[in-house]
Design a protein around this motif. Structure first.
Motif, PDB file in Angstrom:
ATOM      1  N   GLU A   7       0.851  -1.186   0.000  1.00 44.90           N
ATOM      2  CA  GLU A   7       0.000   0.000   0.000  1.00 44.90           C
ATOM      3  C   GLU A   7       0.887   1.236   0.000  1.00 44.90           C
ATOM      4  O   GLU A   7       1.973   1.235   0.587  1.00 44.90           O
ATOM      5  CB  GLU A   7      -0.912   0.022   1.229  1.00 44.90           C
ATOM      6  CG  GLU A   7      -2.043  -0.966   1.144  1.00 44.90           C
ATOM      7  CD  GLU A   7      -3.071  -0.792   2.252  1.00 44.90           C
ATOM      8  OE1 GLU A   7      -3.544   0.348   2.478  1.00 44.90           O
ATOM      9  OE2 GLU A   7      -3.397  -1.811   2.886  1.00 44.90           O
ATOM     10  N   TRP A 108      -5.618  -8.532  -5.571  1.00 44.72           N
ATOM     11  CA  TRP A 108      -5.376  -7.895  -4.274  1.00 44.72           C
ATOM     12  C   TRP A 108      -6.482  -6.879  -3.987  1.00 44.72           C
ATOM     13  O   TRP A 108      -7.016  -6.840  -2.867  1.00 44.72           O
ATOM     14  CB  TRP A 108      -4.009  -7.208  -4.271  1.00 44.72           C
ATOM     15  CG  TRP A 108      -3.560  -6.751  -2.923  1.00 44.72           C
ATOM     16  CD1 TRP A 108      -2.688  -7.385  -2.099  1.00 44.72           C
ATOM     17  CD2 TRP A 108      -3.946  -5.538  -2.233  1.00 44.72           C
ATOM     18  NE1 TRP A 108      -2.509  -6.653  -0.943  1.00 44.72           N
ATOM     19  CE2 TRP A 108      -3.273  -5.515  -1.007  1.00 44.72           C
ATOM     20  CE3 TRP A 108      -4.796  -4.479  -2.531  1.00 44.72           C
ATOM     21  CZ2 TRP A 108      -3.411  -4.490  -0.067  1.00 44.72           C
ATOM     22  CZ3 TRP A 108      -4.946  -3.451  -1.610  1.00 44.72           C
ATOM     23  CH2 TRP A 108      -4.263  -3.445  -0.400  1.00 44.72           C
ATOM     24  N   ASP A 111      -9.807  -8.652  -3.223  1.00 50.16           N
ATOM     25  CA  ASP A 111      -9.752  -9.241  -1.878  1.00 50.16           C
ATOM     26  C   ASP A 111      -9.895  -8.171  -0.805  1.00 50.16           C
ATOM     27  O   ASP A 111     -10.610  -8.359   0.189  1.00 50.16           O
ATOM     28  CB  ASP A 111      -8.459 -10.030  -1.682  1.00 50.16           C
ATOM     29  CG  ASP A 111      -8.408 -11.307  -2.509  1.00 50.16           C
ATOM     30  OD1 ASP A 111      -9.455 -11.744  -3.048  1.00 50.16           O
ATOM     31  OD2 ASP A 111      -7.299 -11.870  -2.642  1.00 50.16           O
ATOM     32  N   LYS A 112      -9.235  -7.048  -0.993  1.00 53.28           N
ATOM     33  CA  LYS A 112      -9.318  -5.946  -0.025  1.00 53.28           C
ATOM     34  C   LYS A 112     -10.746  -5.406   0.044  1.00 53.28           C
ATOM     35  O   LYS A 112     -11.284  -5.160   1.133  1.00 53.28           O
ATOM     36  CB  LYS A 112      -8.336  -4.829  -0.400  1.00 53.28           C
ATOM     37  CG  LYS A 112      -8.290  -3.698   0.588  1.00 53.28           C
ATOM     38  CD  LYS A 112      -7.691  -4.169   1.899  1.00 53.28           C
ATOM     39  CE  LYS A 112      -7.350  -2.997   2.794  1.00 53.28           C
ATOM     40  NZ  LYS A 112      -6.697  -3.440   4.029  1.00 53.28           N
ATOM     41  N   ARG A 114     -13.486  -6.975  -0.606  1.00 53.85           N
ATOM     42  CA  ARG A 114     -14.300  -7.976   0.089  1.00 53.85           C
ATOM     43  C   ARG A 114     -14.070  -7.908   1.602  1.00 53.85           C
ATOM     44  O   ARG A 114     -15.010  -7.982   2.390  1.00 53.85           O
ATOM     45  CB  ARG A 114     -13.988  -9.385  -0.428  1.00 53.85           C
ATOM     46  CG  ARG A 114     -14.570  -9.650  -1.784  1.00 53.85           C
ATOM     47  CD  ARG A 114     -16.058  -9.826  -1.654  1.00 53.85           C
ATOM     48  NE  ARG A 114     -16.631 -10.210  -2.930  1.00 53.85           N
ATOM     49  CZ  ARG A 114     -17.803  -9.809  -3.345  1.00 53.85           C
ATOM     50  NH1 ARG A 114     -18.536  -9.019  -2.604  1.00 53.85           N
ATOM     51  NH2 ARG A 114     -18.266 -10.192  -4.492  1.00 53.85           N
ATOM     52  N   GLN A 115     -12.811  -7.767   2.016  1.00 55.83           N
ATOM     53  CA  GLN A 115     -12.502  -7.641   3.442  1.00 55.83           C
ATOM     54  C   GLN A 115     -13.201  -6.430   4.062  1.00 55.83           C
ATOM     55  O   GLN A 115     -13.576  -6.455   5.234  1.00 55.83           O
ATOM     56  CB  GLN A 115     -10.991  -7.492   3.659  1.00 55.83           C
ATOM     57  CG  GLN A 115     -10.171  -8.713   3.395  1.00 55.83           C
ATOM     58  CD  GLN A 115      -8.684  -8.406   3.397  1.00 55.83           C
ATOM     59  OE1 GLN A 115      -8.243  -7.333   3.818  1.00 55.83           O
ATOM     60  NE2 GLN A 115      -7.895  -9.353   2.914  1.00 55.83           N
ATOM     61  N   LEU A 116     -13.378  -5.384   3.262  1.00 52.91           N
ATOM     62  CA  LEU A 116     -14.015  -4.157   3.743  1.00 52.91           C
ATOM     63  C   LEU A 116     -15.539  -4.209   3.626  1.00 52.91           C
ATOM     64  O   LEU A 116     -16.214  -3.217   3.880  1.00 52.91           O
ATOM     65  CB  LEU A 116     -13.456  -2.951   2.979  1.00 52.91           C
ATOM     66  CG  LEU A 116     -11.974  -2.681   3.232  1.00 52.91           C
ATOM     67  CD1 LEU A 116     -11.445  -1.631   2.269  1.00 52.91           C
ATOM     68  CD2 LEU A 116     -11.734  -2.265   4.670  1.00 52.91           C
ATOM     69  N   GLY A 117     -16.074  -5.345   3.228  1.00 46.56           N
ATOM     70  CA  GLY A 117     -17.519  -5.538   3.191  1.00 46.56           C
ATOM     71  C   GLY A 117     -18.217  -5.019   1.954  1.00 46.56           C
ATOM     72  O   GLY A 117     -19.435  -4.828   1.965  1.00 46.56           O
ATOM     73  N   CYS A 118     -17.488  -4.811   0.885  1.00 49.33           N
ATOM     74  CA  CYS A 118     -18.095  -4.315  -0.349  1.00 49.33           C
ATOM     75  C   CYS A 118     -18.804  -5.448  -1.088  1.00 49.33           C
ATOM     76  O   CYS A 118     -18.203  -6.480  -1.372  1.00 49.33           O
ATOM     77  CB  CYS A 118     -17.036  -3.693  -1.266  1.00 49.33           C
ATOM     78  SG  CYS A 118     -16.269  -2.236  -0.546  1.00 49.33           S
ATOM     79  N   ASP A 119     -20.090  -5.241  -1.362  1.00 46.08           N
ATOM     80  CA  ASP A 119     -20.861  -6.210  -2.135  1.00 46.08           C
ATOM     81  C   ASP A 119     -20.879  -5.868  -3.619  1.00 46.08           C
ATOM     82  O   ASP A 119     -21.285  -6.683  -4.437  1.00 46.08           O
ATOM     83  CB  ASP A 119     -22.310  -6.265  -1.631  1.00 46.08           C
ATOM     84  CG  ASP A 119     -22.416  -6.916  -0.258  1.00 46.08           C
ATOM     85  OD1 ASP A 119     -21.703  -7.914  -0.017  1.00 46.08           O
ATOM     86  OD2 ASP A 119     -23.201  -6.430   0.566  1.00 46.08           O
TER      87      ASP A 119
END
Length: 153
Positions: A7, A108, A111-112, A114-119
């Motif tokens: 990052e 990457w 995946d990030k 998704r980890q942050l809850g983005c649908d």
């Protein structure tokens, strides 16, 4: 070959990559006004966590970049959380293409998100990059239109 992704938050590094993307993807020299607007964007959105930028390197040499712009919309059946991730600024330097760098960057970022809850995860693409995005799981979005303000063209 060692591929690493990190990052980035330093404004000069972000600006360097943004200039390179504008020149090589958009095929134009960015105006001073556009660069100022980009710098202001980074200052606001890196600080509040709504923009996440990365750089990929191969054997310690920077090869490409990518980013996520995080937003929220009214929750819907196809986006129950209302959280959105717009993937942007995805770019790989020519000498590093066809080596899996773009795939690693996009994976990457997804995946990030998704980890942050983005649908809802979406992006704009060129015809050349469509096979890459489709191989990762992106599909065309029918019914999307973009307003083109003729006065500002």
């Amino acid at each position: 070959m060692k591929l690493d992704i990190r990052e980035i938050t330093a404004i000069p590094t972000l600006m360097h990559w943004r200039r390179e993307v504008i020149e090589n993807v958009f095929g134009t020299e960015p105006s001073k006004r556009l660069l100022v607007a980009n710098r202001q964007y980074y200052r606001r959105h890196i600080a509040d966590g709504t923009h996440i930028a990365i750089v990929a390197s191969i054997d310690d040499t920077d090869a490409g970049c990518g980013a996520i712009c995080l937003t929220e919309e009214l929750p819907s059946p196809d986006n129950p959380s209302g959280r959105c991730a717009y993937l942007m600024n995805i770019y790989v330097r020519e000498e590093f293409r066809s080596r899996g760098v773009a795939h690693a960057i996009v994976r990457w970022l997804v995946d990030k998100a998704r980890q942050l809850g983005c649908d809802k995860i979406y992006l704009e693409t060129t015809d050349m990059a469509q096979p890459l995005y489709k191989s990762i799981g992106f599909n065309d979005l029918p019914g999307i239109m973009k307003y083109a303000d003729i006065q500002n063209s």
